[in-house]
Design a protein around this motif. Structure first.
Motif, PDB file in Angstrom:
ATOM      1  N   GLY A  39       0.809  -1.206   0.000  1.00 50.94           N
ATOM      2  CA  GLY A  39       0.000   0.000   0.000  1.00 50.94           C
ATOM      3  C   GLY A  39       0.848   1.264   0.000  1.00 50.94           C
ATOM      4  N   SER A  79      -6.110   3.284  -1.669  1.00 49.39           N
ATOM      5  CA  SER A  79      -5.992   4.632  -1.132  1.00 49.39           C
ATOM      6  C   SER A  79      -7.259   5.009  -0.373  1.00 49.39           C
ATOM      7  N   ALA A  80      -7.057   5.724   0.735  1.00 50.34           N
ATOM      8  CA  ALA A  80      -8.194   6.119   1.570  1.00 50.34           C
ATOM      9  C   ALA A  80      -9.133   7.023   0.785  1.00 50.34           C
ATOM     10  N   ALA A  95      -6.401   1.701   4.044  1.00 52.30           N
ATOM     11  CA  ALA A  95      -5.244   2.347   3.410  1.00 52.30           C
ATOM     12  C   ALA A  95      -3.965   2.060   4.186  1.00 52.30           C
TER      13      ALA A  95
END
Lengths: 164, 542, 264
Positions: C172, C217-218, C261
């Motif tokens: 990540g 991704s957040a 994330a």
């Protein structure tokens, strides 16, 4: 004595049946879970409560991992209601707490249930059959509203739900 | 005369070890989903545990007890060595291997489908293969029981088959036939999908096949208990069996009517016609007959024992019963729990009443009261009764035995009564946790906590049970004397062929199965691929 | 016991009584269950007696036609089963690799991917395939993705999903093993009908068609949850994600996005 007991039990079952208590589903219908969302009565836009020509209400619902659609079912009180429901994937249970509405949704088949809600109120509607790891999160709601209020809503929209 | 002591002991010990482990899982589950659990709850581990608990308690534990007890009965009642002892060890090995093979994928989280399988969910194939091994191992026992009785009858053409053996073989035949439904489901419907040869399955048809097994399996679990009622209890309290013929008729009725009634588990299913639901409901009512016959006969036998001890009056005789005797205590508790559970069962068998509790915690309460309560408490009593004959040592822990039985009874009531209650409130079963912060669920918090307390009592009781058995292996050696089954007031001298064999009853059993299940199965088979649905694999690679 | 008694004979009362009794009970139940009770069932819509018998026996009836409300927007028409999109081979992966070159601008590997696009490496083939089908059909709309997807053939979509499924998952963007899993991820909120995310998106179970969320991704996760909640994204079959997202609080959406994330 024993024979009498058995006779009594069977007699009770027949009595309850003839006097129109809850009865087993009267006939069998099938549905293909692969395509229920593409065509037929269980497409997204057709789910929810519909008023029929005879004034009764048909509720169409779909069970899937891990929710019912619609997530909140709205029905009128004191009106004949037919629930038609099926599953899009695995076996689910269809239970409305505080009532004796309780059936199974088996993929491939349609569950059909004639019911009536006496008084307005709110009920929870959990899935009562193990359907996978998210089973414990599968709780829907049922709102029974006054007949007149329901009619007002039904005049504006052809399929009703109480999803917020 | 017990020649195969090691064989019987091996069955009992394996059974009780499996039982002990599964009991701990059960109590953990009760705690995990109760408001007493401060943690977040983890559904993955919960469903692994439920699958393991159900598979161990439903398939392995009672099967081993029935097998071990069956071998003991064969030698003790027929008074000759067991024919096919090597095969018996093979059967035991298959059950043991099957249990391990099944429980490995379950503990790894690869088969969280619960012991009732629930297709179209499909787990790791080794889970199903393990279960099949357990069942095939037990079928060896079925064959051995049948062979032993037939050979004995040939050697003793003028004697009636002893009631204990007759009942034992009834249980074996019942199981042999009732296991066929689940075997068909697993071998023909689920395993091809689990192994990847097919990717669709008819969930409705699978459920019909499973229902074939699902109800009568309970009567298979019940058989050792009923055998103990009829053939051990009257002797243990110093009395006589009121009627040998009543016993035979009760076991025959179980063979004939306990199988073709499983569709009452499918009352709410959309794939079975209402007519067949009704027929099977009628035969479900019939299956209360053998239990009513039994309760009457056993109470009458108790009265005989009491009068022999000087008991008087229309009810006063109850006081004169040997209440200090563990078998007396166990049988009383067992019948009480059977009574409570039976009343609950009458509610389940009625289509109309069933809808208010179907698949709620009521059902869990019901079958725990019957199986873990009425049935298992007699397994304890059977072990206590046989242990001196198996070990050649005295089992001198009377007070501890009484405490153990009391704890099991109280624990079971405290566990299952609140369970029934929350079921009526509509609490669905098989959920990993509940949100007790919600006002509707909050009403159930106290009852669920009570069940955890009851479960703790059961664990304590099990610890006492193991202590008693282990002490029994270390006690001083003593000759327990010849093992005796209860004698009837009128021991049968001559019996009509119908009460001395199973030909007629097996014919009726199979015939009724064909009538009650033939069309529903044929109908669903005819629907064929149109109702086969995509499998949903569980335990997918992470 | 050696007896001259013949068991299977009508003269034997055990035989005649048990068989007769059982048969009698069957006949009575058949009459009650197939002839009487069907008429007692509300709305059974029975024509003839034969209808009643067939219904009670469980002969399927065709569903009666009913008026249907058509959707006002394009819904997903993908048939999603555990077998989708079907078996693949190395040639398919190879073709997918070539096709994927045009995707790399946005869906570059791992750390280089843009925060508003998902990482595709290691995603289950079914997840990528379903979204491509939905973009192509217009069930899911995105100004950047739609023009690409419209030109893909069925085989292109199978190849692309096979290629991404073949690639190993990438670490990540901001891995931080220290972030504890929030309640919404591991437990959900049962009474609001929110199952644990892990019951479909890996960690507990993987549902057919569900993507991996670890390491995404957040910003992307949050945007999708908000889109589902606000009915801006409606290609989830029969509302399965909308049902969940609309009941999540803003804080729960943030927590779930931040947690996934942070996963390595």
């Amino acid at each position: 004595m024993s024979a009498c007991t058995v006779g009594l039990l069977v007699g009770m079952a027949i009595f309850a049946g003839v006097h129109r208590a809850v009865m087993p589903q009267a006939w069998i219908e099938t549905a293909n879970p692969r395509t229920v969302h593409i065509a037929g009565e269980f497409i997204e836009s057709n789910l929810g409560s519909a008023v029929e020509a005879d004034g009764s209400v048909t509720v169409r619902a779909l069970g899937q991992q891990f929710s019912f659609t619609p997530q909140c079912v709205v029905v009128p009180s004191d009106t004949p209601v037919t629930i038609r429901a099926t599953s899009a994937d695995v076996v689910h249970g269809f239970l409305i707490t505080g009532t004796n509405i309780n059936t199974m949704l088996v993929p491939g088949y349609i569950s059909i249930l004639p019911v009536k809600f006496k008084t307005p109120g709110e009920h929870t509607m959990p899935c009562q059959e193990f359907c996978g790891l998210g089973h414990e999160g599968m709780w829907a709601k049922v709102k029974v509203i006054d007949k007149a209020a329901f009619a007002t809503l039904a005049a504006k929209q052809r399929r009703l739900t109480c999803v917020e | 005369m017990l020649n195969s002591k090691r064989l019987v002991l091996a069955h009992f010990w394996l059974a009780f070890v499996v039982f002990g482990l599964a009991l701990l899982l059960g109590e953990w589950q009760m705690f995990a989903r109760s408001p007493l659990n401060p943690g977040l709850g983890n559904s993955d581990w919960y469903y692994r545990s439920v699958t393991a608990h159900g598979s161990a308690m439903g398939y392995v534990f009672p099967t081993l007890i029935a097998m071990g007890f069956g071998y003991a009965i064969t030698e003790l009642a027929l008074k000759k060595p067991l024919i096919g002892r090597r095969w018996a060890w093979t059967g035991l090995a298959m059950v043991a291997v099957g249990a391990v093979v099944a429980l490995i994928p379950v503990s790894l989280g690869l088969a969280s489908v619960l012991y009732t399988f629930y297709p179209p969910m499909v787990g790791n194939p080794f889970y199903y293969i393990g279960v099949v091994l357990v069942v095939v191992g037990s079928w060896i026992w079925v064959a051995l029981m049948s062979i032993n009785m037939i050979v004995w009858k040939r050697e003793n053409p003028d004697k009636p088959v002893p009631l204990a053996m007759f009942a034992n073989v009834a249980g074996a035949y019942l199981w042999g036939w009732t296991a066929v439904g689940a075997a068909i489901e697993v071998l023909l419907l689920i395993l091809p999908v689990a192994l990847g040869f097919k990717d669709t399955i008819d969930a409705g048809l699978s459920r019909v096949f499973f229902s074939w097994t699902l109800h009568a399996i309970v009567y298979f679990w019940l058989m050792p208990t009923y055998i103990a009622y009829y053939t051990i209890f009257p002797r243990a309290i110093g009395g006589r069996l009121y009627s040998d013929a009543m016993g035979r008729i009760a076991f025959i009725l179980f063979v004939v009517v306990s199988m073709p009634i499983g569709v009452h588990h499918l009352f709410a299913d959309p794939q079975v016609g209402g007519g067949f639901k009704f027929i099977q409901s009628v035969f479900t009512a019939m299956v209360s007959l053998p239990t009513l016959v039994t309760i009457f006969t056993i109470c009458a036998s108790a009265e005989i024992a009491s009068r022999l001890r000087g008991g008087r009056g229309p009810f006063g005789w109850v006081k004169a019963l040997p209440w200090g005797n563990p078998m007396m205590l166990a049988t009383t508790f067992s019948l009480l729990m059977l009574g409570f559970g039976g009343v609950g069962g009458l509610i389940n068998m009625s289509y109309q009443l069933n809808t208010s509790i179907h698949n709620t915690q009521w059902i869990t309460g019901h079958f725990h009261l019957i199986f873990a309560g009425a049935i298992v408490i007699m397994y304890f009593a059977i072990a206590y009764d046989l242990w001196p004959h198996l070990t050649g040592r005295i089992l001198k822990t009377g007070r501890m035995m009484k405490a153990q039985l009391w704890l099991w009874f109280v624990g079971m009531i405290v566990t299952t009564f609140p369970w029934h209650y929350v079921g009526i409130l509509g609490m669905p079963r098989r959920m990993a946790f509940y949100d007790y912060a919600n006002p509707e669920i909050a009403k159930q918090a106290f009852s669920v906590s009570m069940s955890v307390v009851g479960g703790a009592l059961l664990v304590v009781s099990a610890v006492l049970f193991f202590t008693i058995l282990i002490r029994g292996h270390r006690a001083e050696r003593a000759d327990p004397g010849e093992y005796r089954f209860a004698q009837a007031v009128h021991e049968p001298v001559r019996l009509p062929a119908a009460l001395n064999g199973f030909a007629l009853w097996l014919t009726l059993m199979i015939g009724l199965t064909v009538v009650n299940y033939g069309y529903p199965i044929a109908q669903l088979l005819a629907l064929g691929s149109s109702t086969s649905v995509p499998a949903v694999y569980v335990g997918a690679p992470q | 016991m050696k007896t001259e008694e013949r068991l299977f004979s009508w003269r034997n009362s055990w035989f005649s009584l048990s068989l007769g009794g059982t048969a009698g009970l069957v006949v009575l139940s058949l009459i009650a269950g197939f002839l009487v009770l069907p008429y007692a069932t509300p709305n059974s819509k029975l024509g003839s007696l034969w209808d009643a018998i067939c219904s009670a026996a469980g002969v399927p009836r065709a569903t009666a036609p009913s008026e249907q409300v058509a959707p006002t927007f394009k819904t997903s028409a993908v048939v999603m089963t555990s077998q989708m999109p079907g078996p693949t081979d190395t040639r398919s992966v190879g073709r997918g690799a070539t096709l994927a070159m045009q995707c790399a601008i946005c869906h570059a590997s791992g750390r280089h991917s843009q925060p508003d696009t998902p990482n595709l490496e290691g995603q289950p083939a079914a997840a990528v395939y379903k979204q491509l089908r939905d973009f192509k059909a217009g069930a899911r709309v995105n100004a950047v993705m739609t023009p690409f997807a419209i030109n893909l053939t069925e085989q292109d979509m199978i190849d692309l999903s096979a290629y991404y499924a073949y690639l190993p998952r990438q670490p990540g963007l901001h891995p931080d093993a220290g972030v504890p899993a929030p309640a919404i991820v591991i437990r959900g909120a049962a009474m609001r009908n929110i199952p644990a995310c892990s019951s479909c998106h890996g960690g507990g179970e993987v549902k057919a068609g569900a993507p991996w969320l670890e390491g995404q991704s957040a910003i992307y996760i949050k945007a999708q949850l908000q889109a589902f909640a606000g009915e801006h994204r409606r290609n989830d079959i029969s509302e399965q994600m909308r049902n969940i997202a609309r009941r999540m609080t803003a804080q729960e959406i943030d927590e779930a996005a931040a947690y996934y994330a942070s996963r390595p």
